[in-house]
Motif scaffolding. Structure first.
Motif, PDB file in Angstrom:
ATOM      1  N   LEU A   1      57.895  36.926  44.240  1.00 13.04           N
ATOM      2  CA  LEU A   1      58.296  38.306  44.501  1.00 13.04           C
ATOM      3  C   LEU A   1      57.468  39.274  43.656  1.00 13.04           C
ATOM      4  O   LEU A   1      56.982  40.296  44.156  1.00 13.04           O
ATOM      5  CB  LEU A   1      59.790  38.480  44.204  1.00 13.04           C
ATOM      6  CG  LEU A   1      60.354  39.898  44.341  1.00 13.04           C
ATOM      7  CD1 LEU A   1      60.252  40.376  45.795  1.00 13.04           C
ATOM      8  CD2 LEU A   1      61.803  39.955  43.880  1.00 13.04           C
ATOM      9  N   GLY A   2      57.294  38.957  42.379  1.00 15.02           N
ATOM     10  CA  GLY A   2      56.496  39.810  41.499  1.00 15.02           C
ATOM     11  C   GLY A   2      55.048  39.903  41.926  1.00 15.02           C
ATOM     12  O   GLY A   2      54.419  40.960  41.826  1.00 15.02           O
TER      13      GLY A   2
ATOM     14  N   VAL B   1      52.284  42.995  37.477  1.00 15.16           N
ATOM     15  CA  VAL B   1      50.876  43.376  37.635  1.00 15.16           C
ATOM     16  C   VAL B   1      49.949  42.342  37.005  1.00 15.16           C
ATOM     17  O   VAL B   1      48.946  41.934  37.612  1.00 15.16           O
ATOM     18  CB  VAL B   1      50.626  44.764  37.004  1.00 15.16           C
ATOM     19  CG1 VAL B   1      49.159  45.137  37.111  1.00 15.16           C
ATOM     20  CG2 VAL B   1      51.490  45.813  37.693  1.00 15.16           C
ATOM     21  N   ALA B   2      50.273  41.904  35.793  1.00 13.78           N
ATOM     22  CA  ALA B   2      49.392  40.979  35.077  1.00 13.78           C
ATOM     23  C   ALA B   2      49.227  39.672  35.844  1.00 13.78           C
ATOM     24  O   ALA B   2      48.108  39.171  36.013  1.00 13.78           O
ATOM     25  CB  ALA B   2      49.939  40.717  33.676  1.00 13.78           C
ATOM     26  N   LEU B   3      50.347  39.125  36.320  1.00  8.49           N
ATOM     27  CA  LEU B   3      50.283  37.850  37.048  1.00  8.49           C
ATOM     28  C   LEU B   3      49.579  38.026  38.384  1.00  8.49           C
ATOM     29  O   LEU B   3      48.797  37.161  38.801  1.00  8.49           O
ATOM     30  CB  LEU B   3      51.693  37.291  37.254  1.00  8.49           C
ATOM     31  CG  LEU B   3      51.779  35.922  37.937  1.00  8.49           C
ATOM     32  CD1 LEU B   3      50.958  34.878  37.173  1.00  8.49           C
ATOM     33  CD2 LEU B   3      53.232  35.473  38.041  1.00  8.49           C
ATOM     34  N   ALA B   4      49.845  39.144  39.075  1.00  8.55           N
ATOM     35  CA  ALA B   4      49.194  39.407  40.366  1.00  8.55           C
ATOM     36  C   ALA B   4      47.674  39.460  40.193  1.00  8.55           C
ATOM     37  O   ALA B   4      46.928  38.920  41.024  1.00  8.55           O
ATOM     38  CB  ALA B   4      49.711  40.712  40.964  1.00  8.55           C
ATOM     39  N   ARG B   5      47.198  40.071  39.125  1.00  7.27           N
ATOM     40  CA  ARG B   5      45.755  40.139  38.867  1.00  7.27           C
ATOM     41  C   ARG B   5      45.171  38.763  38.606  1.00  7.27           C
ATOM     42  O   ARG B   5      44.083  38.422  39.077  1.00  7.27           O
ATOM     43  CB  ARG B   5      45.491  41.052  37.667  1.00  7.27           C
ATOM     44  CG  ARG B   5      45.643  42.540  37.973  1.00  7.27           C
ATOM     45  CD  ARG B   5      45.493  43.365  36.710  1.00  7.27           C
ATOM     46  NE  ARG B   5      45.617  44.790  36.993  1.00  7.27           N
ATOM     47  CZ  ARG B   5      45.794  45.724  36.064  1.00  7.27           C
ATOM     48  NH1 ARG B   5      45.844  45.360  34.784  1.00  7.27           N
ATOM     49  NH2 ARG B   5      45.897  46.997  36.389  1.00  7.27           N
ATOM     50  N   LYS B   6      45.911  37.945  37.841  1.00  9.91           N
ATOM     51  CA  LYS B   6      45.443  36.586  37.558  1.00  9.91           C
ATOM     52  C   LYS B   6      45.356  35.760  38.841  1.00  9.91           C
ATOM     53  O   LYS B   6      44.434  34.954  39.003  1.00  9.91           O
ATOM     54  CB  LYS B   6      46.382  35.906  36.552  1.00  9.91           C
ATOM     55  CG  LYS B   6      46.297  36.482  35.152  1.00  9.91           C
ATOM     56  CD  LYS B   6      47.282  35.793  34.226  1.00  9.91           C
ATOM     57  CE  LYS B   6      47.227  36.389  32.814  1.00  9.91           C
ATOM     58  NZ  LYS B   6      48.215  35.739  31.915  1.00  9.91           N
TER      59      LYS B   6
ATOM     60  N   PRO C   1      42.572  26.099  42.723  1.00  8.23           N
ATOM     61  CA  PRO C   1      43.887  25.959  43.360  1.00  8.23           C
ATOM     62  C   PRO C   1      44.994  26.656  42.564  1.00  8.23           C
ATOM     63  O   PRO C   1      44.914  26.779  41.341  1.00  8.23           O
ATOM     64  CB  PRO C   1      44.111  24.440  43.380  1.00  8.23           C
ATOM     65  CG  PRO C   1      43.292  23.933  42.235  1.00  8.23           C
ATOM     66  CD  PRO C   1      42.076  24.814  42.177  1.00  8.23           C
ATOM     67  N   MET C   2      46.028  27.091  43.274  1.00 13.65           N
ATOM     68  CA  MET C   2      47.176  27.758  42.656  1.00 13.65           C
ATOM     69  C   MET C   2      48.271  26.708  42.459  1.00 13.65           C
ATOM     70  O   MET C   2      49.161  26.550  43.278  1.00 13.65           O
ATOM     71  CB  MET C   2      47.674  28.876  43.575  1.00 13.65           C
ATOM     72  CG  MET C   2      48.350  30.005  42.834  1.00 13.65           C
ATOM     73  SD  MET C   2      47.131  31.098  42.109  1.00 13.65           S
ATOM     74  CE  MET C   2      46.222  31.604  43.569  1.00 13.65           C
TER      75      MET C   2
ATOM     76  N   LEU D   1      50.704  28.100  37.283  1.00 12.73           N
ATOM     77  CA  LEU D   1      51.642  29.228  37.352  1.00 12.73           C
ATOM     78  C   LEU D   1      52.644  29.175  36.199  1.00 12.73           C
ATOM     79  O   LEU D   1      52.969  30.198  35.598  1.00 12.73           O
ATOM     80  CB  LEU D   1      52.366  29.222  38.696  1.00 12.73           C
ATOM     81  CG  LEU D   1      51.524  29.685  39.889  1.00 12.73           C
ATOM     82  CD1 LEU D   1      52.217  29.325  41.199  1.00 12.73           C
ATOM     83  CD2 LEU D   1      51.261  31.175  39.834  1.00 12.73           C
ATOM     84  N   ASP D   2      53.143  27.969  35.893  1.00 12.99           N
ATOM     85  CA  ASP D   2      54.089  27.835  34.779  1.00 12.99           C
ATOM     86  C   ASP D   2      53.442  28.243  33.467  1.00 12.99           C
ATOM     87  O   ASP D   2      54.079  28.867  32.607  1.00 12.99           O
ATOM     88  CB  ASP D   2      54.589  26.384  34.681  1.00 12.99           C
ATOM     89  CG  ASP D   2      55.581  26.037  35.775  1.00 12.99           C
ATOM     90  OD1 ASP D   2      56.091  26.971  36.426  1.00 12.99           O
ATOM     91  OD2 ASP D   2      55.838  24.841  35.990  1.00 12.99           O
ATOM     92  N   GLU D   3      52.171  27.903  33.295  1.00 12.83           N
ATOM     93  CA  GLU D   3      51.458  28.277  32.059  1.00 12.83           C
ATOM     94  C   GLU D   3      51.321  29.788  31.934  1.00 12.83           C
ATOM     95  O   GLU D   3      51.449  30.347  30.843  1.00 12.83           O
ATOM     96  CB  GLU D   3      50.075  27.620  32.045  1.00 12.83           C
ATOM     97  CG  GLU D   3      50.114  26.132  31.746  1.00 12.83           C
ATOM     98  CD  GLU D   3      48.749  25.492  31.867  1.00 12.83           C
ATOM     99  OE1 GLU D   3      47.808  26.192  32.309  1.00 12.83           O
ATOM    100  OE2 GLU D   3      48.628  24.299  31.526  1.00 12.83           O
ATOM    101  N   GLN D   4      51.063  30.460  33.069  1.00 17.91           N
ATOM    102  CA  GLN D   4      50.950  31.921  33.030  1.00 17.91           C
ATOM    103  C   GLN D   4      52.278  32.551  32.638  1.00 17.91           C
ATOM    104  O   GLN D   4      52.327  33.493  31.848  1.00 17.91           O
ATOM    105  CB  GLN D   4      50.488  32.472  34.391  1.00 17.91           C
ATOM    106  CG  GLN D   4      49.238  31.842  34.958  1.00 17.91           C
ATOM    107  CD  GLN D   4      48.147  31.659  33.929  1.00 17.91           C
ATOM    108  OE1 GLN D   4      47.712  32.609  33.280  1.00 17.91           O
ATOM    109  NE2 GLN D   4      47.684  30.414  33.761  1.00 17.91           N
ATOM    110  N   CYS D   5      53.370  32.043  33.219  1.00 22.01           N
ATOM    111  CA  CYS D   5      54.703  32.592  32.900  1.00 22.01           C
ATOM    112  C   CYS D   5      55.072  32.289  31.458  1.00 22.01           C
ATOM    113  O   CYS D   5      55.674  33.118  30.782  1.00 22.01           O
ATOM    114  CB  CYS D   5      55.750  32.007  33.843  1.00 22.01           C
ATOM    115  SG  CYS D   5      55.571  32.590  35.535  1.00 22.01           S
TER     116      CYS D   5
END
Length: 333
Positions: free
Chosen positions: A39-40, A47-52, A62-63, A68-72
């Motif tokens: 959703l974010g 914004v930060a995660l969307a840019r990454k 690959p995503m 993703l867990d590391e980014q969060c």
């Protein structure tokens, strides 16, 4: 008005499609954490995660769930650093305020004594003027002392609020159990300690069977009570070496320090068997719900290269339990 409503509905449907596409295309689990993350990303509110994500797509990488867990986790660490800095600032302010108030109080006492002494000899105009000026200064410093005392109280209240916010951030509000974030911290700590002490360490994933059917048939309030009941049953076997947390939705995760995989399976299976013997009733309608069961998968943490791999193995064992008919505990291969 109808056209505006239709436009909003279309936008909402598109957002739901975008979130679903993101989850499915990248092979992610349908979990509360992933849906919130998607959703974010899709709305741009994170914004930060969307840019990454945009940068990673552009690089052709690959995503994955791990990435993703590391980014969060990086975001959580940043928040934790900010909280630590704020707490240190509050402690420093409180100490400075206490010192300033103590100095002001001492100054007030000495000035009060001097004013009283000068007041005993009011015959000279210079002394009278000095006394009036000193009284005004005394009133001002007394006011400042009160303000510093109030600031101290506010700093103490802020520290209390910060401590509460930290506790709330680590706990699930529905069950009172530690949440996924807190469990990950526990897992890493026990992993290091068990590795150092040459101790065994097992973990388990548990999932309520047919939970969607319960929610659909009896409502979300009943579903919440079912989650609380499972949480209570699992909590009763927890101690200093056994930890349970709500991982999200109808999933729970457990950590068994000092228990081999087979022993953890036996201990968790005893809870499963006892819980499956209970009969539940919808409190609102008095309609029988019947038995409620859960399934689980257990893994030996040190049989895998990392804690993340061990969690994945336990999750695979959980799905094997589901495929074998549910209401059972399966050990990972």
């Amino acid at each position: 008005m109808v056209e505006a409503s239709s436009a909003r509905d279309l936008a909402r449907r598109q957002l739901i499609d975008d979130i679903g596409t993101f989850i499915i295309v990248h092979g992610l689990d349908i979990s509360e954490a992933n849906l919130t993350m998607a959703l974010g990303i899709c709305t741009g509110t994170n914004v930060a995660l969307a840019r990454k994500v945009v940068d990673r797509r552009a690089s052709g990488l690959p995503m994955t769930q791990v990435w993703l867990d590391e980014q969060c986790r990086g975001n959580e660490d940043s928040v934790e650093r900010i909280a630590d800095k704020l707490e240190r600032s509050l402690e420093s302010f409180a100490a400075t305020s206490r010192d300033a108030r103590a100095t002001a109080a001492q100054y007030n006492s000495e000035m009060q004594a001097q004013v009283e002494q000068a007041g005993e000899h009011p015959e000279r105009e210079e002394i009278r003027n000095l006394t009036v000026l000193a009284m005004a200064m005394l009133e001002r410093t007394q006011y400042l002392e009160q303000e510093m005392r109030r600031s101290e109280s506010e700093a103490a209240a802020l520290r209390g609020s910060l401590a509460k916010a930290r506790r709330d951030a680590d706990h699930d509000h529905l069950t009172g159990l530690p949440n996924r974030r807190a469990f990950e911290g526990l897992l890493e700590r026990h992993y290091r300690e068990a590795q150092r002490d040459l101790d065994v360490l097992s973990l388990a994933f548990c999932d309520i069977d047919n939970f969607k059917r319960i929610n659909d048939a009896h409502g979300h309030d009943t579903g919440d009570r079912v989650i609380q009941a499972i949480a209570g049953a699992l909590s009763r076997i927890s101690d200093d070496n056994c930890h349970v947390a709500r991982h999200g939705g109808e999933e729970f995760v457990m950590l068994f320090r000092g228990l081999r995989k087979e022993e953890a399976v036996h201990r968790l299976d005893a809870v499963r068997e006892s819980f499956a013997g209970r009969n539940f009733v919808n409190r609102r309608t008095d309609e029988p719900i019947g038995t409620i069961t859960f399934s689980g998968g257990v893994a030996d943490v040190f049989a895998y290269p990392s804690t993340r791999d061990a969690l994945k193995a336990a999750d695979i064992a959980l799905y094997a339990a589901k495929e074998q008919g549910r209401n059972r505990i399966v050990a990972a291969d």
